[in-house]
Design a protein around this motif. Structure first.
Motif, short mmCIF file in Angstrom:
data_model
loop_
_atom_site.label_atom_id
_atom_site.label_comp_id
_atom_site.label_asym_id
_atom_site.label_seq_id
_atom_site.Cartn_x
_atom_site.Cartn_y
_atom_site.Cartn_z
N ALA A 1 -6.34 -3.23 3.28
CA ALA A 1 -5.54 -2.04 2.98
C ALA A 1 -5.27 -1.92 1.49
O ALA A 1 -5.30 -0.81 0.92
CB ALA A 1 -4.23 -2.08 3.75
N ARG A 2 -5.03 -3.03 0.84
CA ARG A 2 -4.77 -2.99 -0.60
C ARG A 2 -6.03 -2.58 -1.37
O ARG A 2 -5.95 -1.82 -2.33
CB ARG A 2 -4.26 -4.34 -1.08
CG ARG A 2 -2.80 -4.58 -0.70
CD ARG A 2 -2.45 -6.05 -0.57
NE ARG A 2 -1.02 -6.24 -0.32
CZ ARG A 2 -0.42 -6.07 0.85
NH1 ARG A 2 -1.13 -5.68 1.89
NH2 ARG A 2 0.88 -6.28 0.99
N PRO B 1 0.80 -1.23 0.00
CA PRO B 1 0.00 0.00 0.00
C PRO B 1 0.83 1.28 0.00
O PRO B 1 0.43 2.28 -0.59
CB PRO B 1 -0.83 -0.13 1.28
CG PRO B 1 -0.97 -1.61 1.49
CD PRO B 1 0.34 -2.19 1.04
N GLU C 1 -8.42 -0.64 -0.30
CA GLU C 1 -8.64 0.79 -0.09
C GLU C 1 -7.61 1.63 -0.86
O GLU C 1 -7.96 2.65 -1.46
CB GLU C 1 -8.58 1.10 1.41
CG GLU C 1 -9.76 0.51 2.18
CD GLU C 1 -9.71 0.81 3.67
OE1 GLU C 1 -8.57 0.92 4.20
OE2 GLU C 1 -10.77 0.94 4.29
N THR C 2 -6.36 1.19 -0.85
CA THR C 2 -5.32 1.94 -1.56
C THR C 2 -5.60 2.01 -3.06
O THR C 2 -5.38 3.04 -3.70
CB THR C 2 -3.94 1.28 -1.32
OG1 THR C 2 -3.63 1.37 0.07
CG2 THR C 2 -2.86 1.97 -2.13
#
Length: 444
Positions: free
Chosen positions: A78-79, A36, A81-82
């Protein structure tokens, strides 16, 4: 589910070619290869152009006996969202076994292995998917996998298994038509029957990929052109439902960009020429049925599944006897394939090893090491363990290569990244050796 269009798997080796390809609506990136905080510039440029990026996970092990690891779930979220992704995908597979549930050594497959189509496995998979859905900021889709062997005593077909999975969890499906072809060749399963049993309204998108046949076994290589039988299965699927997205996968042996564009054109033609009059979409399932088993105690099922998967994985990676009921010839083929994949991946994550040992010497040395030494901590740990094993067994024979391999091992075996100063690196490596309680490696 959002319509995605036609896409291709993004890989660093073809990043420039993918950016230049006409008509690419979206890409899929292996989630574990995207950090990320350090997203590849190519993916950022694609995102800026409005190209959708979907993270495709390979390490959760949703079909395993353990609950999904919280750290892996947080990383996958997280990936998503990134990358601003509309969904994330994973596999209906197990990738590790052993550990606390079986009071045995943890084992890593380094590959996606099939789950048994049984009630126990389905109950565990449903709970694992619910846990994953709760941890993700976007919807989840799960993929059917290819397999070289079948589990004995299965209670459902693949279509029945997937249908009930969707009914109980509301999860979306990523249908890989190349994997349906693989299972047709390797396990005698009828792709048309599987498609007829699927909940087609749950399909998020479709994978298309190539492979090759050797000695009656189909290998899902992702390194060869898409064959006609796979396109025929895609056409059958497209005659039943219009999939929201279709993606070409290619992981190795990358051809010229024009060849990849030609394969994408083949996929588009297959979709547009499939007869539409036979398409029937079942009405969406009543969501009140999707919590079936949500409060069920899965502990007994997890225990039984853990024992079965540990016994199987131990036979595949540690040389123990094959469990009763399995095709021993097929398990031997799978075991060899797992060793070969480990050798290939370790050579990629630690390219210094084949350079130090020589390309001709590296592979036989690693295969000899791997046949009865299971991977327990991922590929980077595997590379270190291989180097340590080779040094402890007196190899390599060339004194210069031995000194270089020992230096390489010492620099990377400590708890922190290598320091810039060689003296600091040696001190840290020595401390690591003392901490682990093993004798220092012999010098050349």
């Amino acid at each position: 589910m959002e319509r995605l269009g036609t896409g291709i798997g993004w890989r660093p080796e073809i990043a420039e070619a993918v950016e230049a390809m006409p008509g690419v609506d979206w890409v899929e990136a292996v989630a574990e290869n995207v950090c990320p905080g350090h997203v590849p510039d190519s993916l950022l440029r694609l995102r800026e152009r409005g190209v959708t990026v979907v993270p495709h996970g390979v390490s959760l092990g949703l079909g395993g006996a353990d609950r999904p690891d919280e750290g892996r779930l947080a990383d996958l979220a997280a990936r998503a969202e990134t990358l601003g992704s509309p969904l994330v995908t994973e596999h209906i597979a197990f990738v590790r076994a052993g550990g606390a549930l079986t009071a045995s050594q943890p084992l890593e497959a380094g590959h996606l292995l099939p789950v048994p189509r049984t009630r126990d496995a389905l109950d565990v998979l449903c709970e694992n998917i619910r846990i994953t859905q709760d941890a993700l900021p976007v919807p989840l889709a799960v993929e059917n996998i290819a397999a070289l062997f079948s589990w004995p005593g299965e209670e459902m077909t693949e279509g029945q298994f997937l249908y009930e999975l969707v009914e109980r969890t509301g999860v979306h499906l990523l249908i890989d038509v190349a994997n349906l072809h693989t299972n047709h060749v390797n396990r005698g399963e009828d792709p048309a029957k599987a498609l007829g049993e699927l909940p087609v309204e749950a399909i998020a998108y479709v994978h298309v990929a190539g492979g090759f046949e050797r000695d009656g076994v189909w290998h899902d290589s992702h390194a060869h052109p898409v064959p006609r039988p796979v396109l025929d299965i895609l056409a059958d699927l497209a005659s039943r439902v219009s999939p929201p997205g279709v993606l070409l996968e290619r992981d190795e042996n990358f051809p010229a960009p024009r060849e990849l564009e030609r394969e994408l054109d083949q996929i588009r033609r297959t979709l547009t020429t499939a007869p539409a009059e036979g398409r029937t979409v079942r009405p969406p399932s009543d969501t009140t049925s999707r919590d079936t088993g949500a409060t069920q105690d899965t502990a007994p099922a997890r225990q039984r599944l853990a024992l079965a998967q540990a016994a199987l994985l131990s036979a595949l990676v540690a040389g123990t006897p094959a469990p009763e009921g399995f095709d021993r010839v097929r398990l031997k083929v799978q075991s060899g394939a797992l060793c070969a994949k480990r050798a290939d991946v370790v050579a990629k994550v630690a390219p210094e090893l084949p350079e130090i040992l020589g390309a001709a010497a590296y592979r036989p040395a690693f295969l000899s090491y791997a046949r009865c030494r299971p991977m327990t901590g991922g590929y980077r740990r595997d590379a270190l363990d291989f180097a340590e094993h080779l040094l402890d067994s007196g190899g390599p024979g060339d004194a210069g290569a031995r000194r270089e391999l020992e230096r390489w091992w010492r620099e990377r075996s400590g708890p922190t990244p290598p320091a810039a100063h060689p003296g600091a690196r040696l001190v840290r490596a020595a401390r690591s050796v003392l901490h682990r309680g093993r004798p220092a490696l012999r010098s050349a």
